[in-house]
Enzyme design. Structure first.
Site, PDB file in Angstrom:
ATOM      1  N   CYS B  31       6.858  -2.077   4.593  1.00  0.00           N
ATOM      2  CA  CYS B  31       5.913  -0.951   4.507  1.00  0.00           C
ATOM      3  C   CYS B  31       4.539  -1.456   4.084  1.00  0.00           C
ATOM      4  O   CYS B  31       4.365  -1.923   2.958  1.00  0.00           O
ATOM      5  CB  CYS B  31       6.478   0.068   3.522  1.00  0.00           C
ATOM      6  N   CYS B  34       2.896   0.055   1.005  1.00  0.00           N
ATOM      7  CA  CYS B  34       3.594  -0.339  -0.238  1.00  0.00           C
ATOM      8  C   CYS B  34       3.036  -1.650  -0.771  1.00  0.00           C
ATOM      9  O   CYS B  34       2.947  -1.866  -1.984  1.00  0.00           O
ATOM     10  CB  CYS B  34       5.090  -0.500   0.011  1.00  0.00           C
TER      11      CYS B  34
END
Lengths: 287, 103
Positions: B31, B34
């Site tokens: 991600c 993230c």
């Protein structure tokens, strides 16, 4: 590889380019020819135009001014920005470009399609990033709101993951897109419903469909969609958060103009563009 | 204080039974956003030292926890106090905004 790619050709983006190009930085502006200034009727509060100036005219002069000093200007639709090791990739509908730094000057969507329920259910089934959140919708039935290239790109990211995808055009024309597990509904949307998470989409004709997740991809990718995909901090109003140097939380990415919020004025955009341009020059020097 | 690796095996002990407030970051390696959130979480852990516990949960390895806490978007950051969620942030969030809920 460009030194800097500037997204947006309004007063913020062009001002930034004037500084970076003059400092001999290889500069590319990518824009979708859909800026707020272009739509503004007459600008009467900007310095130097005794009789005011049409927004469209000022916008075109700006682009010409950038081109005259050697800035490359391309009219393409931005799909996303990606980062890896302090280098950036800008994906458009036609090409992929690479750069050492990015200035986001993409403006703000003045007519955000305000569907009831989106804000309330953000993170509870409403997502702005198929590639980030698709994981949570494995084998589920999801919807994508939108009808353009950007919506199709999001749909493509969901194809291998979701069970079924419904493209909701919300009254717009259906896109040319065919896949076995993709359905298109063109009816205008009334609201999105759900208690603690997204459950149903209610249309204006009082029909509804069940859905477990909704990906927002209306029109072209705006500041909020670009920001969420790459991981920029945004404010509650959906603006990109910057400091006084126009730096975002990601090293090498700057933002300026309307997409950082506050007053939506040419003067403010020009100022912020200048700051971003100068800061990028410093950043590239220290790299 | 260093950032804890949280998972099914230690979640109850480290988060639910904690005397201190606990900041939990749900993330995944694939991600992009993230990755941008991660250094912010590390800074918070460093700044608050012993006052707050900070941990990260990899949702790939801990799907039950992600489902249990209705995580549908990452990064999601939750603050737990005495076993209850007191605040949830969805998406990359400004450090000062998070700190405001921890002090």
């Amino acid at each position: 590889m460009y030194d800097v790619i500037i997204i947006g050709a309004g007063p913020a983006g062009v001002s930034a380019s004037l500084y970076t190009k003059r400092a001999n930085k290889k500069t590319l502006i990518i824009h979708n020819d859909n800026g707020g200034l272009k739509k503004a009727q007459k600008i009467e509060n900007y310095y130097g135009f005794e009789n005011g100036i049409e927004g469209e005219e000022l916008y075109q002069i700006g682009i010409k001014q950038a081109e005259n000093i050697g800035v490359e200007v391309k009219k393409e639709e931005i799909i996303k920005i990606e980062s890896a090791n302090e280098k950036f990739k800008v994906v458009t509908d036609l090409n992929i470009y690479e750069a050492n730094s990015i200035i986001i000057a993409i403006g703000t969507k003045r007519n955000k399609a305000n569907i009831k329920g989106i804000k309330e259910l953000e993170g509870k089934g409403i997502s702005y990033c198929a590639i980030c959140d698709g994981f949570f919708y494995r084998n589920k039935n999801v919807s994508v709101i939108g009808s353009g290239n950007y919506a199709l790109s999001e749909t493509n990211d969901l194809l291998p993951i979701a069970n079924k995808i419904t493209i909701l055009t919300n009254g717009e024309k259906a896109p040319e897109f065919r896949a076995d597990n993709v359905e298109v509904i063109t009816k205008p949307i009334e609201k999105i419903e759900g208690k603690n998470k997204v459950e149903e989409v209610l249309f204006k004709d009082n029909t509804k469909i069940k859905t477990e997740g909704i990906f927002i991809a209306q029109g072209t990718a705006g500041s909020i969609e670009l920001a969420k995909k790459i991981g920029l901090v945004t404010t509650d109003n959906g603006n990109i958060k910057v400091n006084e140097k126009m730096e975002t939380n990601i090293k090498g990415i700057y933002a300026c103009g309307d997409c950082t919020g506050d007053i939506l004025q040419v003067s403010k955009a020009v100022y912020e563009g200048a700051v971003a341009g100068l800061e990028v020059i410093k950043y590239l020097k220290n790299k | 204080m260093s950032v804890l690796t949280l998972g099914n095996e230690n979640f109850k002990e480290e988060v639910l039974n904690s005397e201190k407030q606990v900041l939990v970051d749900f993330y995944a390696d694939w991600c992009g956003p993230c990755k941008m959130m991660s250094p912010i979480i590390d800074e918070i852990a460093e700044e608050l030292g012993e006052n707050v516990k900070v941990g990260k949960i990899n949702v790939d390895n801990n799907q039950e926890l992600a489902i249990q806490y209705d995580v549908m978007s990452i990064p999601t950051i939750m603050i737990f106090n005495k076993g209850n969620i007191v605040k949830t942030f969805i998406g990359v969030t400004d450090k000062n905004e998070i700190l405001g809920y921890l002090k």
